[in-house]
Design a protein around this motif. Structure first.
Motif, PDB file in Angstrom:
ATOM      1  N   ALA A 253       0.759  -1.321   0.052  1.00 15.67           N
ATOM      2  CA  ALA A 253      -0.169  -0.201  -0.099  1.00 15.67           C
ATOM      3  C   ALA A 253       0.850   1.240   0.117  1.00 15.67           C
ATOM      4  O   ALA A 253       0.446   2.222  -0.573  1.00 15.67           O
ATOM      5  CB  ALA A 253      -0.900   0.023   1.318  1.00 15.67           C
ATOM      6  N   HIS A 254       1.938   1.309   0.710  1.00 17.42           N
ATOM      7  CA  HIS A 254       2.653   2.231   0.911  1.00 17.42           C
ATOM      8  C   HIS A 254       3.757   2.780   0.254  1.00 17.42           C
ATOM      9  O   HIS A 254       4.167   3.827  -0.258  1.00 17.42           O
ATOM     10  CB  HIS A 254       3.178   2.461   2.267  1.00 17.42           C
ATOM     11  CG  HIS A 254       2.191   2.730   3.365  1.00 17.42           C
ATOM     12  ND1 HIS A 254       1.948   4.277   3.787  1.00 17.42           N
ATOM     13  CD2 HIS A 254       1.325   2.124   3.981  1.00 17.42           C
ATOM     14  CE1 HIS A 254       0.899   4.355   4.406  1.00 17.42           C
ATOM     15  NE2 HIS A 254       0.503   2.963   4.781  1.00 17.42           N
ATOM     16  N   TYR A 278      -3.892  10.079  -1.444  1.00 14.97           N
ATOM     17  CA  TYR A 278      -3.121   9.061  -1.800  1.00 14.97           C
ATOM     18  C   TYR A 278      -3.581   8.662  -3.326  1.00 14.97           C
ATOM     19  O   TYR A 278      -4.745   8.735  -3.651  1.00 14.97           O
ATOM     20  CB  TYR A 278      -4.082   7.652  -1.079  1.00 14.97           C
ATOM     21  CG  TYR A 278      -3.394   6.309  -1.436  1.00 14.97           C
ATOM     22  CD1 TYR A 278      -2.169   6.046  -1.180  1.00 14.97           C
ATOM     23  CD2 TYR A 278      -4.336   5.345  -1.671  1.00 14.97           C
ATOM     24  CE1 TYR A 278      -1.553   4.775  -1.638  1.00 14.97           C
ATOM     25  CE2 TYR A 278      -3.861   4.000  -1.987  1.00 14.97           C
ATOM     26  CZ  TYR A 278      -2.629   3.578  -2.109  1.00 14.97           C
ATOM     27  OH  TYR A 278      -2.076   2.780  -2.081  1.00 14.97           O
ATOM     28  N   TYR A 288      -8.010  11.975   2.086  1.00 14.36           N
ATOM     29  CA  TYR A 288      -8.459  11.738   3.325  1.00 14.36           C
ATOM     30  C   TYR A 288      -8.610  12.985   4.283  1.00 14.36           C
ATOM     31  O   TYR A 288      -7.321  13.493   4.458  1.00 14.36           O
ATOM     32  CB  TYR A 288      -7.930  10.627   3.875  1.00 14.36           C
ATOM     33  CG  TYR A 288      -8.067   9.202   3.223  1.00 14.36           C
ATOM     34  CD1 TYR A 288      -9.276   8.480   3.495  1.00 14.36           C
ATOM     35  CD2 TYR A 288      -7.248   8.750   2.284  1.00 14.36           C
ATOM     36  CE1 TYR A 288      -9.333   7.341   2.781  1.00 14.36           C
ATOM     37  CE2 TYR A 288      -7.473   7.541   1.567  1.00 14.36           C
ATOM     38  CZ  TYR A 288      -8.514   6.881   1.642  1.00 14.36           C
ATOM     39  OH  TYR A 288      -8.838   5.653   0.939  1.00 14.36           O
ATOM     40  N   CYS A 427       1.494   4.732  13.370  1.00 14.36           N
ATOM     41  CA  CYS A 427       0.490   4.217  12.203  1.00 14.36           C
ATOM     42  C   CYS A 427      -0.677   4.900  12.477  1.00 14.36           C
ATOM     43  O   CYS A 427      -1.445   5.454  11.510  1.00 14.36           O
ATOM     44  CB  CYS A 427       0.270   2.764  12.248  1.00 14.36           C
ATOM     45  SG  CYS A 427       1.777   1.874  12.232  1.00 14.36           S
ATOM     46  N   CYS A 430      -2.608   8.367  11.099  1.00 13.67           N
ATOM     47  CA  CYS A 430      -3.424   8.311   9.887  1.00 13.67           C
ATOM     48  C   CYS A 430      -4.427   7.095  10.128  1.00 13.67           C
ATOM     49  O   CYS A 430      -5.715   7.160   9.912  1.00 13.67           O
ATOM     50  CB  CYS A 430      -2.926   7.906   8.501  1.00 13.67           C
ATOM     51  SG  CYS A 430      -1.624   9.333   8.277  1.00 13.67           S
ATOM     52  N   HIS A 431      -4.208   5.726  10.650  1.00  9.65           N
ATOM     53  CA  HIS A 431      -4.988   4.907  10.554  1.00  9.65           C
ATOM     54  C   HIS A 431      -5.903   4.808  11.980  1.00  9.65           C
ATOM     55  O   HIS A 431      -5.667   3.788  12.659  1.00  9.65           O
ATOM     56  CB  HIS A 431      -4.149   3.399  10.530  1.00  9.65           C
ATOM     57  CG  HIS A 431      -3.668   3.112   9.297  1.00  9.65           C
ATOM     58  ND1 HIS A 431      -4.327   2.441   8.316  1.00  9.65           N
ATOM     59  CD2 HIS A 431      -2.448   3.627   8.692  1.00  9.65           C
ATOM     60  CE1 HIS A 431      -3.534   2.286   7.335  1.00  9.65           C
ATOM     61  NE2 HIS A 431      -2.374   3.046   7.499  1.00  9.65           N
ATOM     62  N   ARG A 441     -14.905   6.837   2.523  1.00  8.54           N
ATOM     63  CA  ARG A 441     -13.776   5.531   2.576  1.00  8.54           C
ATOM     64  C   ARG A 441     -13.031   6.235   3.929  1.00  8.54           C
ATOM     65  O   ARG A 441     -12.971   7.292   3.900  1.00  8.54           O
ATOM     66  CB  ARG A 441     -12.976   5.284   1.509  1.00  8.54           C
ATOM     67  CG  ARG A 441     -14.021   5.015   0.382  1.00  8.54           C
ATOM     68  CD  ARG A 441     -13.155   4.156  -0.541  1.00  8.54           C
ATOM     69  NE  ARG A 441     -11.986   4.679  -1.247  1.00  8.54           N
ATOM     70  CZ  ARG A 441     -10.970   3.713  -1.359  1.00  8.54           C
ATOM     71  NH1 ARG A 441     -10.880   2.583  -1.242  1.00  8.54           N
ATOM     72  NH2 ARG A 441     -10.013   4.498  -1.903  1.00  8.54           N
TER      73      ARG A 441
HETATM   74  C1  HEC Z   1       0.417   9.545   6.525  1.00 10.73           C
HETATM   75  C2  HEC Z   1      -0.848   8.735   6.774  1.00 10.73           C
HETATM   76  C3  HEC Z   1      -0.375   7.187   7.294  1.00 10.73           C
HETATM   77  C4  HEC Z   1       0.483   6.596   7.931  1.00 10.73           C
HETATM   78  C5  HEC Z   1       1.394   7.377   8.969  1.00 10.73           C
HETATM   79  C6  HEC Z   1       0.388   5.319   7.757  1.00 10.73           C
HETATM   80  N1  HEC Z   1      -0.506   4.807   6.734  1.00 10.73           N
HETATM   81 FE1  HEC Z   1      -0.839   3.002   6.068  1.00 10.73          FE
HETATM   82  N2  HEC Z   1      -1.916   3.824   4.817  1.00 10.73           N
HETATM   83  C7  HEC Z   1      -2.337   5.267   4.548  1.00 10.73           C
HETATM   84  C8  HEC Z   1      -3.534   5.362   3.330  1.00 10.73           C
HETATM   85  C9  HEC Z   1      -3.832   6.818   2.885  1.00 10.73           C
HETATM   86  C10 HEC Z   1      -3.597   4.190   3.008  1.00 10.73           C
HETATM   87  C11 HEC Z   1      -4.481   3.634   1.510  1.00 10.73           C
HETATM   88  C12 HEC Z   1      -5.944   3.803   1.930  1.00 10.73           C
HETATM   89  C13 HEC Z   1      -6.482   3.409   0.629  1.00 10.73           C
HETATM   90  O1  HEC Z   1      -6.502   2.273   0.272  1.00 10.73           O
HETATM   91  O2  HEC Z   1      -7.137   4.519  -0.008  1.00 10.73           O
HETATM   92  C14 HEC Z   1      -2.882   3.169   3.681  1.00 10.73           C
HETATM   93  C15 HEC Z   1      -2.953   2.026   3.491  1.00 10.73           C
HETATM   94  C16 HEC Z   1      -2.258   0.989   4.480  1.00 10.73           C
HETATM   95  C17 HEC Z   1      -2.414  -0.495   4.126  1.00 10.73           C
HETATM   96  C18 HEC Z   1      -3.483  -1.305   3.205  1.00 10.73           C
HETATM   97  C19 HEC Z   1      -4.627  -1.132   3.879  1.00 10.73           C
HETATM   98  C20 HEC Z   1      -5.764  -2.140   3.033  1.00 10.73           C
HETATM   99  O3  HEC Z   1      -6.771  -1.855   3.257  1.00 10.73           O
HETATM  100  O4  HEC Z   1      -5.382  -2.971   2.221  1.00 10.73           O
HETATM  101  C21 HEC Z   1      -1.589  -1.231   5.246  1.00 10.73           C
HETATM  102  C22 HEC Z   1      -1.540  -2.378   5.540  1.00 10.73           C
HETATM  103  C23 HEC Z   1      -0.950   0.085   5.906  1.00 10.73           C
HETATM  104  N3  HEC Z   1      -1.418   1.196   5.531  1.00 10.73           N
HETATM  105  C24 HEC Z   1      -0.303  -0.056   7.134  1.00 10.73           C
HETATM  106  C25 HEC Z   1       0.531   0.683   7.855  1.00 10.73           C
HETATM  107  C26 HEC Z   1       1.208   0.675   8.736  1.00 10.73           C
HETATM  108  C27 HEC Z   1       1.588  -0.532   9.323  1.00 10.73           C
HETATM  109  C28 HEC Z   1       1.766   1.742   9.369  1.00 10.73           C
HETATM  110  C29 HEC Z   1       2.742   2.323  10.549  1.00 10.73           C
HETATM  111  C30 HEC Z   1       3.757   1.539  10.445  1.00 10.73           C
HETATM  112  C31 HEC Z   1       1.102   2.785   8.354  1.00 10.73           C
HETATM  113  N4  HEC Z   1       0.249   2.292   7.528  1.00 10.73           N
HETATM  114  C32 HEC Z   1       1.051   4.368   8.396  1.00 10.73           C
HETATM  115  C33 HEC Z   1      -1.797   6.402   5.239  1.00 10.73           C
HETATM  116  C34 HEC Z   1      -0.978   6.139   6.462  1.00 10.73           C
END
Ligand code: HEC
Ligand code: HEC
Ligand code: HEC
Ligand code: HEC
Ligand code: HEC
Length: 483
Positions: A253-254, A278, A288, A427, A430-431, A441
């Motif tokens: 995802a990232h 995103y 978002y 995490c 944002c999450h 969403r």
């Molecule tokens: C700056 C904001 C931000 C941070 C900090 C962040 N994320 Fe995310 N993450 C997102 C966004 C935006 C999405 C995509 C959502 C979408 O699919 O539209 C995402 C998607 C994901 C997904 C996939 C989700 C899915 O539904 O498949 C995973 C797994 C994930 N992140 C893990 C992490 C983890 C682990 C951390 C911390 C180590 C983290 N993220 C930190 C913004 C963030």
């Protein structure tokens, strides 16, 4: 006029004479230290500075002084009405020309060696981490105990190519002045705003296409009770990347090559993130917004706009400062602190969290506090488990020394770690379930998005027995029950 040797000509004024002396002395010193030069290293950073920075400086200064002296001397003679000749003629000129050509060749060899060594020396870990001892001590100490202890500072902080190299030398010059005038900030601020994008540093060694699968995660923690009761969390971290169906998991995802994420942070440490944009691998853009953090459009515009990369999660890949509970859990799991010492977790946390003026005072008082506790509350343990206690005290002292640096104003939690969500927002910046898009969403906060939790804080997780793995080391009978 008598025929003079080239040296006598050069030495006919005091400035050039000093120049000749400096060039010869540093040249001879260079010859004497040639073995160290070839290796490009020195025993201590201070000898390194002398050898690779000061010596070349003296050499070049000498080279500048020689023609400067001649020019000044000639100018003065002219002013005094002397009509020359200012430059030797005939045989004298020939001798001087040969002398200049020969010495220039020798100087080019020495000069290129000098500058090459000076520049490469400034990129060694000894120079970066140890020269300004007090300033870099915290980062250097954490680095030496990290998975990247064998990766050069410059591989992450400068990376390949010329542009960041020049940039780093310019900002480095400013830092040298800050150290000389004792004007550097304490603690050194983080995040490092000018840090090079991960694509050009981390990804030289870890490239996103390599990520796949899951990672088995086992973490044991010990309670603050008398037997230091252990409990274990077991999870599968969804590392992810790509599989046959497309992008999956955390890295998918990232950091997929086609996906792109930008966020806006409104605080200095990038802990408050009201907006994330995103662009997924198919080019679809989703914005978002946090329903939690209220910001005005002006505040949003003023915030830091950042393209997310490895360092937004792995912001402490090598300068890993721990929290006291975590560090003790690890030491107890690894056996350097015996869980058979009653209340050791509680006592050690208390000793670590106290304020001390410096590391030496901390070491002394930690030792005194722990000894005193067992001597008065558990005299039998004090007598019978003296070796365990001695090891435990040593381990608690080094936990302090690796994580708290009073002189640099670094204490527990000064640098937040963004990998996770239990100790810092990480995490969940944002999450958190509160970042939603216009089409309804939400950035997921479902526990199974990131990991499959197989056991959470269980005494003897069934999953470990099934896999034939040892459960966490617990306090056996022994000392814990005795008074
Ligand atoms: C700056 C904001 C931000 C941070 C900090 C962040 N994320 Fe995310 N993450 C997102 C966004 C935006 C999405 C995509 C959502 C979408 O699919 O539209 C995402 C998607 C994901 C997904 C996939 C989700 C899915 O539904 O498949 C995973 C797994 C994930 N992140 C893990 C992490 C983890 C682990 C951390 C911390 C180590 C983290 N993220 C930190 C913004 C963030
Ligand atoms: C594996 C990559 C890596 C290596 C190797 C590395 N650093 Fe860092 N360093 C980082 C990252 C990432 C940050 C934090 C960046 C951020 O949050 O913006 C950082 C931050 C810093 C900071 C700012 C203060 C702080 O703790 O955040 C200093 C000072 C520093 N590093 C010095 C060094 C020195 C000296 C060395 C070599 C002894 C070194 N680094 C080696 C990746 C690295
Ligand atoms: C010069 C090569 C190199 C560079 C540059 C580098 N790493 Fe590493 N990294 C390694 C090696 C080698 C290991 C494995 C160390 C080990 O297993 O003990 C590693 C391990 C890791 C791990 C796993 C750590 C663990 O706890 O097992 C992470 C996460 C990581 N690197 C992230 C990063 C990030 C983020 C950057 C950029 C800031 C970076 N690396 C830059 C070579 C590098
Ligand atoms: C959204 C946050 C996030 C981003 C962005 C991210 N990582 Fe990770 N990465 C994680 C998490 C979470 C883990 C699992 C940590 C753990 O429990 O050990 C991980 C694990 C790793 C590991 C160890 C893998 C293993 O199998 O042991 C490496 C190496 C790594 N990341 C490197 C990188 C590099 C390089 C980048 C940039 C290209 C990057 N990561 C970007 C969150 C992230
Ligand atoms: C956005 C991704 C993400 C989500 C959502 C998430 N976690 Fe985590 N979780 C992580 C990461 C990353 C770590 C840290 C792994 C590490 O320390 O290397 C972690 C660690 C943990 C740990 C272990 C702490 C420890 O060190 O012992 C627990 C327990 C945990 N999470 C529980 C939960 C629960 C319960 C939920 C659901 C409410 C949840 N998590 C949701 C990413 C996530």
């Amino acid at each position: 006029m008598l025929s003079r040797t080239p040296l006598a000509y050069l030495a006919s004024n005091i400035i050039s004479l000093i120049g000749v002396a400096l060039v010869t002395t540093s040249g001879i010193l260079w010859l004497l230290t040639l073995p160290a030069f070839w290796r490009g290293e020195a025993g201590t950073p201070y000898i390194g500075i002398l050898l690779f920075l000061i010596l070349p400086g003296v050499f070049i200064l000498g080279l500048i002084l020689i023609p400067l002296g001649i020019a000044l001397h000639t100018w003065r003679r002219r002013k005094a009405g002397d009509r020359g000749p200012f430059i030797p003629r005939g045989g004298e000129l020939r001798k001087l020309a040969i002398f200049v050509v020969l010495t220039t060749m020798a100087n080019l060899v020495m000069g290129s060696q000098f500058t090459y060594r000076a520049v490469t020396y400034m990129d060694t870990d000894a120079f970066c981490g140890q020269s300004c001892h007090k300033v870099m001590d915290p980062e250097y100490t954490a680095y030496r105990h990290s998975p990247h202890a064998r990766v050069a500072c410059t591989d992450c902080h400068i990376g390949p190519g010329a542009s960041f190299f020049v940039k780093s030398k310019l900002s480095g010059a400013g830092q040298v002045f800050a150290v000389l005038f004792n004007s550097y900030p304490r603690p050194i601020p983080s995040p490092v705003e000018a840090l090079r994008p991960a694509r050009e540093t981390c990804e030289q060694c870890h490239w996103p296409q390599r990520f796949s699968g899951q990672k088995f995660f086992v973490h044991t923690e010990y309670a603050a009770d008398e037997p230091n009761s252990g409990s274990t969390t077991v999870a599968l971290m969804k590392i992810g990347g790509r599989n046959f169906s497309g992008t999956v998991g955390i890295h998918g995802a990232h950091v997929d090559a086609k996906a792109f994420m930008q966020y806006i942070a409104t605080d200095q440490h990038r802990q408050v993130i009201p907006q994330v944009t995103y662009t997924d691998a198919n080019g679809k853009v989703t914005v978002y917004n946090s329903t939690d953090v209220k910001v005005t459009p002006e505040e949003l515009a003023r915030g830091e706009h950042r393209n997310m990369d490895c360092m937004d999660c792995h912001n402490r890949p090598t300068h890993i400062f721990q929290l006291p509970e975590r560090a003790l859990d690890l030491a107890m799991t690894q056996g350097s602190i015996s869980p058979a010492l009653p209340f050791i977790k509680k006592q050690a946390v208390a000793a670590l969290k106290r304020d001390y003026p410096d590391q030496a005072a901390a070491a002394k008082e930690i030792s005194a506090a722990l000894e005193n506790f067992y001597r008065t509350s558990y005299p039998q343990v004090f007598a019978r488990q003296a070796a365990d206690l001695k090891n435990a005290i040593g381990a608690v002292q080094s936990i302090y020394q690796q994580n708290v640096f009073p002189e640099m104003k670094i204490t527990w939690g000064t640098y937040p770690n963004n990998l996770g969500h239990t100790d810092f927002p990480g995490c969940f910046r944002c999450h958190d379930g509160n970042h939603s898009s216009a089409d309804g969403r939400t950035i997921s906060n479902d526990c199974a998005t990131c990991h499959d939790l197989l056991a959470v804080s269980e005494k003897n997780p069934k999953i470990l027995t099934e896999l034939g793995m040892d459960p966490a080391p617990q306090a056996s009978t022994g000392g814990a029950k005795e008074k």
